[in-house]
Design a protein around this motif. Sequence first.
Motif, short mmCIF file in Angstrom:
data_model
loop_
_atom_site.label_atom_id
_atom_site.label_comp_id
_atom_site.label_asym_id
_atom_site.label_seq_id
_atom_site.Cartn_x
_atom_site.Cartn_y
_atom_site.Cartn_z
N UNK A 126 49.22 48.15 51.87
CA UNK A 126 48.07 47.23 51.87
C UNK A 126 47.04 47.65 52.92
N UNK A 127 47.52 48.02 54.10
CA UNK A 127 46.59 48.43 55.16
C UNK A 127 45.94 49.76 54.83
N UNK A 128 46.65 50.63 54.13
CA UNK A 128 46.04 51.88 53.68
C UNK A 128 44.96 51.59 52.64
N UNK A 129 45.26 50.65 51.73
CA UNK A 129 44.27 50.27 50.72
C UNK A 129 43.02 49.70 51.36
N UNK A 130 43.16 48.98 52.46
CA UNK A 130 42.01 48.41 53.15
C UNK A 130 41.10 49.51 53.72
N UNK A 131 41.62 50.69 53.89
CA UNK A 131 40.85 51.81 54.40
C UNK A 131 40.29 52.71 53.30
N UNK A 132 40.91 52.67 52.12
CA UNK A 132 40.58 53.64 51.08
C UNK A 132 39.84 53.04 49.88
N UNK A 133 40.09 51.78 49.55
CA UNK A 133 39.55 51.21 48.32
C UNK A 133 38.19 50.55 48.54
N UNK A 134 37.41 50.49 47.46
CA UNK A 134 36.17 49.73 47.48
C UNK A 134 36.45 48.24 47.40
N UNK A 135 35.39 47.46 47.57
CA UNK A 135 35.60 46.01 47.67
C UNK A 135 36.15 45.41 46.39
N UNK A 136 35.76 45.93 45.22
CA UNK A 136 36.22 45.35 43.96
C UNK A 136 37.71 45.61 43.75
N UNK A 137 38.12 46.85 43.95
CA UNK A 137 39.54 47.19 43.77
C UNK A 137 40.40 46.50 44.82
N UNK A 138 39.92 46.47 46.04
CA UNK A 138 40.70 45.82 47.11
C UNK A 138 40.80 44.33 46.86
N UNK A 139 39.73 43.70 46.39
CA UNK A 139 39.79 42.28 46.07
C UNK A 139 40.83 42.00 45.00
N UNK A 140 40.90 42.87 43.99
CA UNK A 140 41.90 42.70 42.93
C UNK A 140 43.31 42.82 43.49
N UNK A 141 43.52 43.74 44.44
CA UNK A 141 44.84 43.91 45.06
C UNK A 141 45.25 42.64 45.79
N UNK A 142 44.35 42.07 46.56
CA UNK A 142 44.68 40.86 47.31
C UNK A 142 44.90 39.66 46.39
#
Length: 320
Positions: A126-142
């Motif tokens: 999750x913390x790696x995703x917070x550094x690598x993903x854009x806001x749309x993809x990261x929002x979907x993850x959360x």
Amino acid sequence: MTGFWQRLAFAYGSAIILMFFSEYFFVNEAPVSELLHDLNTEPLLAIPALLSFAGFYTLFTYPMLVALSHFNVRSLSGLLLAGALFGWATEGITIPVIYESIPFSFIFPSIGWHALIDVLLGWYLLRLAMRKLGWLALGAVFILLGVAWGMWATWFWGPEGMAPISPQDFELLAAVTAGFWLMGMIMADRFGRVEFKVSKWEFGMVGAIYLGLFWIMAMPYLPLSLLILPLVGATLLALWRGQAGGGATILARLHPQRPRWWAYVLALLTPLSAVLVYPLMLGGNWQVPTQSIVVTLLLVATLWFIWALVAPFIRRPKRP
């Protein structure tokens, strides 16, 4: 900030993350009941209780961080092994869970939940995703994480479990614990470094605490409880054998790069989606298939852990 205090702040922030996924995302009945009781009766005591609880988790977290740094862990399998150290500490240093149903208790929940969910998913991916993903993809993850939380919060329903949490109490639980989780991520990101090298006195002090608590917890279950020692030894040996290789280490992928500010804001989608999903589960009397999920996690953890132990010895190590 001196090295010790910086390491302690990093370990404490990491401990908060791991505690969130271990106790509150998991919805562990006793800690959840205690926290809700405090929040509903004496809310001023709830925060100090959370802060002190995280202090215990800091003790559990230290060996994992030392192993990640000392053995230059680069792979997810290596992270699983380091996560197993955290899991065994969590379930065997202050409570004797890992000794109560040997050998299965060596795997679940220590590896099947703590290493897989707390460490690989919550602390790292999750913390790696917070550094690598854009806001749309990261929002979907959360959002997906929150949906999973709202659904999993039904796992203990049944005649032998505690009564279902009311939607109002679940909202309170989600808001407080997710806020604490967010604070933990900010601390871990702020104070984390690519190395976690402890001093000799830190190593000796933590080691002495571990030996004393291990003996107290393991003594009633002798001699079978001693089987954890060769398992820990095999884990350390596999970490040592697998340290050669190229590429960034796990710690280097997280530090010194930090997430953008909006990544922390998006994390609030997790408790929001959880409190939207949970009342639907409660109203429809829908419950996750707890036994099937636990068996799946147990199977995945066992096979992956065995592979992580043997792979460094059957693969030719790559030199840096």
